[in-house]
Motif scaffolding. Sequence first.
Motif, PDB file in Angstrom:
ATOM      1  N   ASN A 217       0.819  -1.219   0.000  1.00 11.55           N
ATOM      2  CA  ASN A 217       0.000   0.000   0.000  1.00 11.55           C
ATOM      3  C   ASN A 217       0.849   1.263   0.000  1.00 11.55           C
ATOM      4  O   ASN A 217       0.545   2.256   0.689  1.00 11.55           O
ATOM      5  CB  ASN A 217      -0.951   0.006   1.205  1.00 11.55           C
ATOM      6  CG  ASN A 217      -1.968  -1.107   1.131  1.00 11.55           C
ATOM      7  OD1 ASN A 217      -2.557  -1.361   0.072  1.00 11.55           O
ATOM      8  ND2 ASN A 217      -2.177  -1.797   2.247  1.00 11.55           N
ATOM      9  N   GLY A 218       1.939   1.227  -0.788  1.00 11.78           N
ATOM     10  CA  GLY A 218       2.751   2.411  -0.954  1.00 11.78           C
ATOM     11  C   GLY A 218       3.809   2.634   0.106  1.00 11.78           C
ATOM     12  O   GLY A 218       4.566   3.614   0.033  1.00 11.78           O
ATOM     13  N   GLU A 219       3.873   1.751   1.098  1.00 10.01           N
ATOM     14  CA  GLU A 219       4.942   1.880   2.089  1.00 10.01           C
ATOM     15  C   GLU A 219       6.292   1.601   1.420  1.00 10.01           C
ATOM     16  O   GLU A 219       6.358   0.948   0.381  1.00 10.01           O
ATOM     17  CB  GLU A 219       4.715   0.904   3.247  1.00 10.01           C
ATOM     18  CG  GLU A 219       3.491   1.226   4.095  1.00 10.01           C
ATOM     19  CD  GLU A 219       3.352   0.273   5.270  1.00 10.01           C
ATOM     20  OE1 GLU A 219       4.270  -0.565   5.463  1.00 10.01           O
ATOM     21  OE2 GLU A 219       2.342   0.353   5.978  1.00 10.01           O
ATOM     22  N   PRO A 220       7.378   2.083   2.000  1.00 11.66           N
ATOM     23  CA  PRO A 220       8.685   1.906   1.352  1.00 11.66           C
ATOM     24  C   PRO A 220       9.007   0.449   1.065  1.00 11.66           C
ATOM     25  O   PRO A 220       8.760  -0.430   1.898  1.00 11.66           O
ATOM     26  CB  PRO A 220       9.664   2.505   2.368  1.00 11.66           C
ATOM     27  CG  PRO A 220       8.847   3.464   3.168  1.00 11.66           C
ATOM     28  CD  PRO A 220       7.471   2.863   3.251  1.00 11.66           C
ATOM     29  N   VAL A 221       9.534   0.204  -0.119  1.00 15.38           N
ATOM     30  CA  VAL A 221      10.018  -1.127  -0.490  1.00 15.38           C
ATOM     31  C   VAL A 221      11.472  -1.209  -0.064  1.00 15.38           C
ATOM     32  O   VAL A 221      12.310  -0.407  -0.491  1.00 15.38           O
ATOM     33  CB  VAL A 221       9.890  -1.364  -2.012  1.00 15.38           C
ATOM     34  CG1 VAL A 221      10.470  -2.727  -2.384  1.00 15.38           C
ATOM     35  CG2 VAL A 221       8.436  -1.245  -2.446  1.00 15.38           C
TER      36      VAL A 221
ATOM     37  N   ILE B 220      11.235   3.889  -1.951  1.00 14.60           N
ATOM     38  CA  ILE B 220      12.173   2.777  -1.810  1.00 14.60           C
ATOM     39  C   ILE B 220      13.242   3.113  -0.777  1.00 14.60           C
ATOM     40  O   ILE B 220      13.531   4.273  -0.486  1.00 14.60           O
ATOM     41  CB  ILE B 220      12.862   2.435  -3.148  1.00 14.60           C
ATOM     42  CG1 ILE B 220      13.430   3.697  -3.799  1.00 14.60           C
ATOM     43  CG2 ILE B 220      11.934   1.699  -4.084  1.00 14.60           C
ATOM     44  CD1 ILE B 220      14.171   3.448  -5.082  1.00 14.60           C
ATOM     45  N   HIS B 221      13.821   2.058  -0.229  1.00 15.43           N
ATOM     46  CA  HIS B 221      14.953   2.167   0.690  1.00 15.43           C
ATOM     47  C   HIS B 221      15.852   0.963   0.420  1.00 15.43           C
ATOM     48  O   HIS B 221      15.375  -0.151   0.194  1.00 15.43           O
ATOM     49  CB  HIS B 221      14.493   2.161   2.149  1.00 15.43           C
ATOM     50  CG  HIS B 221      15.618   1.954   3.124  1.00 15.43           C
ATOM     51  ND1 HIS B 221      15.934   0.716   3.643  1.00 15.43           N
ATOM     52  CD2 HIS B 221      16.512   2.830   3.652  1.00 15.43           C
ATOM     53  CE1 HIS B 221      16.969   0.841   4.462  1.00 15.43           C
ATOM     54  NE2 HIS B 221      17.338   2.096   4.481  1.00 15.43           N
TER      55      HIS B 221
ATOM     56  N   HIS C 259      13.173 -10.303  10.574  1.00 13.90           N
ATOM     57  CA  HIS C 259      12.287  -9.324  11.207  1.00 13.90           C
ATOM     58  C   HIS C 259      11.434  -8.554  10.203  1.00 13.90           C
ATOM     59  O   HIS C 259      10.876  -7.500  10.511  1.00 13.90           O
ATOM     60  CB  HIS C 259      13.112  -8.350  12.051  1.00 13.90           C
ATOM     61  CG  HIS C 259      13.639  -8.970  13.315  1.00 13.90           C
ATOM     62  ND1 HIS C 259      14.746  -9.779  13.340  1.00 13.90           N
ATOM     63  CD2 HIS C 259      13.169  -8.921  14.591  1.00 13.90           C
ATOM     64  CE1 HIS C 259      14.975 -10.192  14.580  1.00 13.90           C
ATOM     65  NE2 HIS C 259      14.027  -9.687  15.356  1.00 13.90           N
ATOM     66  N   GLY C 260      11.316  -9.083   8.982  1.00 14.67           N
ATOM     67  CA  GLY C 260      10.413  -8.500   7.995  1.00 14.67           C
ATOM     68  C   GLY C 260      10.863  -7.164   7.444  1.00 14.67           C
ATOM     69  O   GLY C 260      10.033  -6.384   6.950  1.00 14.67           O
ATOM     70  N   LEU C 261      12.165  -6.894   7.485  1.00 14.40           N
ATOM     71  CA  LEU C 261      12.669  -5.599   7.066  1.00 14.40           C
ATOM     72  C   LEU C 261      13.295  -5.616   5.683  1.00 14.40           C
ATOM     73  O   LEU C 261      13.875  -4.613   5.246  1.00 14.40           O
ATOM     74  CB  LEU C 261      13.689  -5.084   8.097  1.00 14.40           C
ATOM     75  CG  LEU C 261      13.127  -4.841   9.500  1.00 14.40           C
ATOM     76  CD1 LEU C 261      14.233  -4.466  10.467  1.00 14.40           C
ATOM     77  CD2 LEU C 261      12.048  -3.762   9.460  1.00 14.40           C
ATOM     78  N   VAL C 262      13.190  -6.734   4.986  1.00 14.27           N
ATOM     79  CA  VAL C 262      13.678  -6.853   3.611  1.00 14.27           C
ATOM     80  C   VAL C 262      12.546  -7.395   2.747  1.00 14.27           C
ATOM     81  O   VAL C 262      11.957  -8.435   3.059  1.00 14.27           O
ATOM     82  CB  VAL C 262      14.910  -7.783   3.524  1.00 14.27           C
ATOM     83  CG1 VAL C 262      15.356  -7.942   2.070  1.00 14.27           C
ATOM     84  CG2 VAL C 262      16.048  -7.254   4.377  1.00 14.27           C
ATOM     85  N   ASP C 263      12.224  -6.705   1.646  1.00 15.59           N
ATOM     86  CA  ASP C 263      11.159  -7.136   0.740  1.00 15.59           C
ATOM     87  C   ASP C 263      11.689  -7.900  -0.463  1.00 15.59           C
ATOM     88  O   ASP C 263      10.982  -8.719  -1.042  1.00 15.59           O
ATOM     89  CB  ASP C 263      10.361  -5.925   0.249  1.00 15.59           C
ATOM     90  CG  ASP C 263       9.659  -5.215   1.387  1.00 15.59           C
ATOM     91  OD1 ASP C 263       8.923  -5.877   2.133  1.00 15.59           O
ATOM     92  OD2 ASP C 263       9.870  -3.992   1.546  1.00 15.59           O
TER      93      ASP C 263
END
Length: 376
Positions: A158-162, A195-196, A237-241
């Motif tokens: 939903n548009g949060e940083p990838v 993005i990050h 910890h779900g911090l990498v997409d």
Amino acid sequence: MKINGTHHRTIWPDPANKEEICILDQRLLPHRIVIEKLRDPEDAITAISDMYVRGAGLIGATAGFGMYLAALKAPESGFSSFMNQYSDALGNSRPTARNLKWAIERVNREIDKVQTVGEKREKAFATGCEIADEDALFCRKIGEHGVALIAEISRRKNGEPVNILTHCNAGWLAFVDYGSATAPIYAARDAGIDIHVWVDETRPWNQGARLTAWELQQEGIPNTLICDNTGGHLMQHGLVDMVLVGSDRTTHTGDVANKIGTYLKAVAARDNGIPFYAALPSSTFDWNIDNGFDIPIEQRSENEVTQVMGLDATGAMSNVTLCAPGTKAANYGFDITPSRLVSGLITERGVVDANRDAIHKLYPEGAGTGKSEFQA
């Protein structure tokens, strides 16, 4: 891409004298921006072996221009013999990247099409320029195809940083422009996608810390430098997409040779259900190797492991020894990520599954030829 807001390529003929080839000395980045000139064919060998230039695409482009410099030096009597000897020496300057010998083979094929030494020299120059221009074009196309993968993740979030994790430097500094792994990132930025990038330091040469982080800063891409051992923790910890890396040689069956440590990121990504993509132009495919473990793996000086170079408090570049005198070290430059761990390959023709059938379908003219000289 940009340095302090000004567009640069990583290699280019000097506009005032096309017999001199300009490069950025990447050993000194990001602390010093120094342009070196290759004037002699031996300069190209030194630039590649000593890592003034590095990265699959840029090694290929440098080899192409090195062949041109050799053609300028080759005597009219014995031209072919001189070029053959130089081709062997240049081809042995670094062993892993496929683009090196691919560029040498391409220039040799082209100069064989003309007769006089003058024509051969002009053909070598034209081919070197074509290799460089094609590398930049193919990387731009990699970005056009790869951005869809990032956009899909953005939609799901939903548009949060990838959050993208990358290893080593597969940016424009590793190619002529745009880069391979960074091209989709730049395209995503241009498309307005948030993005990050997590940037692995990439020991022992620290190409991530010295080059990728700096390159992304120059382009205004949010990024965070991490030590090489942090990626698995972030994934848990779900911090990498997604993981997005380059490749120095990819078999026609989908195995990927990339900077040492890439395999460990692929294993961690698979364990955490995170997609792992390798981005590469077709010049990186090896059509004669079936099994990635047959790819020669470069072993470099142990000093690159036991020492580190940086900027000291006085502003001078200096080496620091990290361990006790006499410490022995192993320095493998690359490792192999098996195709089973690769979610897909992002190429100038599109995203393709990392298996023989899919790759051969996308590049039917490459199968069994030992060549990868294609047009997008």
